[in-house]
Design an enzyme around this catalytic site. Structure first.
Site, PDB file in Angstrom:
ATOM      1  N   THR A 160     121.176 -86.133  -1.867  1.00 41.86           N
ATOM      2  CA  THR A 160     122.074 -86.429  -0.747  1.00 41.86           C
ATOM      3  C   THR A 160     121.938 -87.886  -0.344  1.00 41.86           C
ATOM      4  O   THR A 160     120.883 -88.506  -0.517  1.00 41.86           O
ATOM      5  CB  THR A 160     121.743 -85.552   0.483  1.00 41.86           C
ATOM      6  OG1 THR A 160     120.422 -85.858   0.940  1.00 41.86           O
ATOM      7  CG2 THR A 160     121.813 -84.078   0.131  1.00 41.86           C
ATOM      8  N   ASN A 215     116.612 -83.187  -1.283  1.00 42.76           N
ATOM      9  CA  ASN A 215     116.391 -82.306  -0.138  1.00 42.76           C
ATOM     10  C   ASN A 215     116.353 -80.846  -0.554  1.00 42.76           C
ATOM     11  O   ASN A 215     116.974 -80.438  -1.538  1.00 42.76           O
ATOM     12  CB  ASN A 215     117.485 -82.478   0.918  1.00 42.76           C
ATOM     13  CG  ASN A 215     117.372 -83.780   1.666  1.00 42.76           C
ATOM     14  OD1 ASN A 215     118.128 -84.707   1.407  1.00 42.76           O
ATOM     15  ND2 ASN A 215     116.432 -83.867   2.586  1.00 42.76           N
ATOM     16  N   ARG A 255     102.773 -90.239   3.760  1.00 42.57           N
ATOM     17  CA  ARG A 255     103.973 -90.430   4.582  1.00 42.57           C
ATOM     18  C   ARG A 255     103.672 -91.451   5.666  1.00 42.57           C
ATOM     19  O   ARG A 255     102.691 -91.323   6.407  1.00 42.57           O
ATOM     20  CB  ARG A 255     104.388 -89.096   5.215  1.00 42.57           C
ATOM     21  CG  ARG A 255     105.336 -89.211   6.405  1.00 42.57           C
ATOM     22  CD  ARG A 255     106.742 -89.648   5.979  1.00 42.57           C
ATOM     23  NE  ARG A 255     107.575 -90.004   7.121  1.00 42.57           N
ATOM     24  CZ  ARG A 255     108.361 -89.174   7.784  1.00 42.57           C
ATOM     25  NH1 ARG A 255     108.411 -87.906   7.456  1.00 42.57           N
ATOM     26  NH2 ARG A 255     109.109 -89.608   8.789  1.00 42.57           N
ATOM     27  N   ARG A 297     110.816 -92.334   2.886  1.00 40.69           N
ATOM     28  CA  ARG A 297     109.570 -91.594   3.044  1.00 40.69           C
ATOM     29  C   ARG A 297     109.224 -90.861   1.752  1.00 40.69           C
ATOM     30  O   ARG A 297     110.127 -90.420   1.021  1.00 40.69           O
ATOM     31  CB  ARG A 297     109.667 -90.615   4.215  1.00 40.69           C
ATOM     32  CG  ARG A 297     110.692 -89.524   4.032  1.00 40.69           C
ATOM     33  CD  ARG A 297     111.383 -89.143   5.323  1.00 40.69           C
ATOM     34  NE  ARG A 297     112.358 -90.124   5.740  1.00 40.69           N
ATOM     35  CZ  ARG A 297     113.201 -89.935   6.748  1.00 40.69           C
ATOM     36  NH1 ARG A 297     113.194 -88.816   7.433  1.00 40.69           N
ATOM     37  NH2 ARG A 297     114.060 -90.862   7.082  1.00 40.69           N
ATOM     38  N   ASP A 316     109.115 -85.555   3.754  1.00 43.98           N
ATOM     39  CA  ASP A 316     109.439 -85.285   5.153  1.00 43.98           C
ATOM     40  C   ASP A 316     109.607 -83.780   5.302  1.00 43.98           C
ATOM     41  O   ASP A 316     110.397 -83.160   4.580  1.00 43.98           O
ATOM     42  CB  ASP A 316     110.738 -86.012   5.527  1.00 43.98           C
ATOM     43  CG  ASP A 316     111.100 -85.825   6.997  1.00 43.98           C
ATOM     44  OD1 ASP A 316     110.180 -85.753   7.827  1.00 43.98           O
ATOM     45  OD2 ASP A 316     112.311 -85.754   7.310  1.00 43.98           O
ATOM     46  N   ASP A 326     110.300 -80.759   8.230  1.00 40.57           N
ATOM     47  CA  ASP A 326     110.717 -80.475   9.600  1.00 40.57           C
ATOM     48  C   ASP A 326     110.853 -78.974   9.796  1.00 40.57           C
ATOM     49  O   ASP A 326     111.354 -78.265   8.905  1.00 40.57           O
ATOM     50  CB  ASP A 326     112.053 -81.144   9.925  1.00 40.57           C
ATOM     51  CG  ASP A 326     111.947 -82.653  10.009  1.00 40.57           C
ATOM     52  OD1 ASP A 326     111.086 -83.133  10.768  1.00 40.57           O
ATOM     53  OD2 ASP A 326     112.713 -83.334   9.316  1.00 40.57           O
ATOM     54  N   LEU A 357     107.551 -81.149  19.927  1.00 39.78           N
ATOM     55  CA  LEU A 357     108.272 -80.237  19.046  1.00 39.78           C
ATOM     56  C   LEU A 357     109.546 -79.712  19.699  1.00 39.78           C
ATOM     57  O   LEU A 357     109.526 -79.268  20.852  1.00 39.78           O
ATOM     58  CB  LEU A 357     107.359 -79.057  18.687  1.00 39.78           C
ATOM     59  CG  LEU A 357     107.924 -77.989  17.748  1.00 39.78           C
ATOM     60  CD1 LEU A 357     108.269 -78.582  16.397  1.00 39.78           C
ATOM     61  CD2 LEU A 357     106.937 -76.844  17.597  1.00 39.78           C
ATOM     62  N   PRO A 389     115.237 -74.829  17.798  1.00 40.15           N
ATOM     63  CA  PRO A 389     115.703 -75.268  16.491  1.00 40.15           C
ATOM     64  C   PRO A 389     115.787 -76.795  16.394  1.00 40.15           C
ATOM     65  O   PRO A 389     115.916 -77.485  17.403  1.00 40.15           O
ATOM     66  CB  PRO A 389     117.094 -74.646  16.389  1.00 40.15           C
ATOM     67  CG  PRO A 389     117.110 -73.539  17.365  1.00 40.15           C
ATOM     68  CD  PRO A 389     116.242 -73.987  18.484  1.00 40.15           C
ATOM     69  N   PHE A 410     122.832 -81.775   4.453  1.00 41.43           N
ATOM     70  CA  PHE A 410     121.679 -81.739   3.559  1.00 41.43           C
ATOM     71  C   PHE A 410     120.640 -80.711   4.021  1.00 41.43           C
ATOM     72  O   PHE A 410     119.752 -80.338   3.258  1.00 41.43           O
ATOM     73  CB  PHE A 410     121.038 -83.140   3.412  1.00 41.43           C
ATOM     74  CG  PHE A 410     120.400 -83.697   4.656  1.00 41.43           C
ATOM     75  CD1 PHE A 410     119.146 -83.289   5.070  1.00 41.43           C
ATOM     76  CD2 PHE A 410     121.059 -84.658   5.410  1.00 41.43           C
ATOM     77  CE1 PHE A 410     118.543 -83.836   6.202  1.00 41.43           C
ATOM     78  CE2 PHE A 410     120.474 -85.202   6.546  1.00 41.43           C
ATOM     79  CZ  PHE A 410     119.216 -84.787   6.944  1.00 41.43           C
TER      80      PHE A 410
END
Length: 275
Positions: free
Chosen positions: A161, A174, A201, A210, A213, A215, A229, A232, A241
């Site tokens: 992507t 990704n 990283r 990076r 990554d 998440d 944090l 969602p 992506f």
């Protein structure tokens, strides 16, 4: 969810803050609730489709006796984790540990600690645009597999992507990962931070290049907003992506903020692009 209960299991073991408690030992009374699906066992009269409570009682007795902890809080936590890790059919467990001989020198019947622990479902987005991008993603997934409190259930295909955010950099690779974990959201965040650091990283440029990554996209259907944090993930609904790999492994997983599933959010982006 169905429940199997083991009430007032008596175990003589050596836990406590006082040296004599660790040396001489004392009685502990342990009650266990195992949350699992026993419907098929009830229909077939076959123990294979349930959890053998006699075996669990022996397992808990052994685990209680072969360790020495200062706190019954630690014992309860340990037993809950061990049961969930050992018995695949158990989704959630409640443990109560009573200490009727607690040396408090007051007229009480018992002291007790209760904990409830369970498996959680989490989804992660993973990406890389430096060096061996596929190798970085594979290494991150393997690190997740190596965590004793986490099970990797599904891994999407990897897609190439274009970067977002306006920083000039290479394209990204990704993907998305589905996990079952005993970790809290904060503990899961700590784990993925450790994985990122182990793969060098660096957070120098916001939205910059990076090595890897990771998440947290979803954690059960919880809505979390703390200093460290947000779940969602705040950009999930706007990132193809993220949504494309998620649609491969969990197209009907819902965003608790808007009630839309991954497939619906992907179609919304495609509709905006086509209009």
């Amino acid at each position: 969810m169905d429940c199997i209960r083991i009430k007032k299991l008596e175990v003589f073991a050596k836990h406590g803050v006082m040296p004599e408690e660790n040396a001489l030992g004392q009685k502990f009374v342990i009650s266990i609730e195992l949350f699992c699906d026993v419907r098929k066992a009830g229909q077939t009269d076959n123990l294979t489709y349930s959890v053998n409570y006699a075996e669990v009682a022996e397992f808990v007795t052994k685990k209680t006796q072969e360790n020495t902890f200062q706190l019954i809080e630690r014992l309860a936590e340990y037993l809950a984790q061990e049961i969930l890790l050992h018995y695949e059919a158990v989704e959630k467990v409640s443990i109560e540990v009573e200490k009727p001989w607690a040396p408090v020198h007051l007229p009480l019947q018992t002291v007790a600690v209760s904990v409830t622990r369970q498996w959680h479902t989490a989804y992660l987005s993973i990406g890389s645009n430096m060096g061996d991008t596929k190798g970085h993603l594979d290494q991150a997934v393997e690190a997740l597999r190596q965590d004793s409190w986490t099970r990797v259930e599904k891994v999407s295909s990897y897609i190439v992507t274009a970067p977002v955010g306006g920083v000039e950099q290479d394209d990204f690779l990704n993907g998305a990962v589905m996990l079952r974990t005993l970790r809290t959201p904060e503990e899961l965040l700590e784990l993925i931070g450790e994985i990122e650091r182990s793969q060098k990283r660096e957070r120098i440029i916001h939205w910059g290049p990076r090595t890897v990554d990771l998440d947290i996209l979803l954690y059960d259907q919880e809505i979390i907003h703390t200093e460290s944090l947000t779940v969602p993930h705040i950009e999930m609904a706007n990132r193809m992506f993220v949504l494309e790999p998620m649609c491969e492994i969990a197209p009907y997983a819902k965003n608790p903020l808007n009630g839309c599933c991954m497939l619906e959010m992907k179609q919304q982006i495609q509709g905006r692009e086509d209009s």
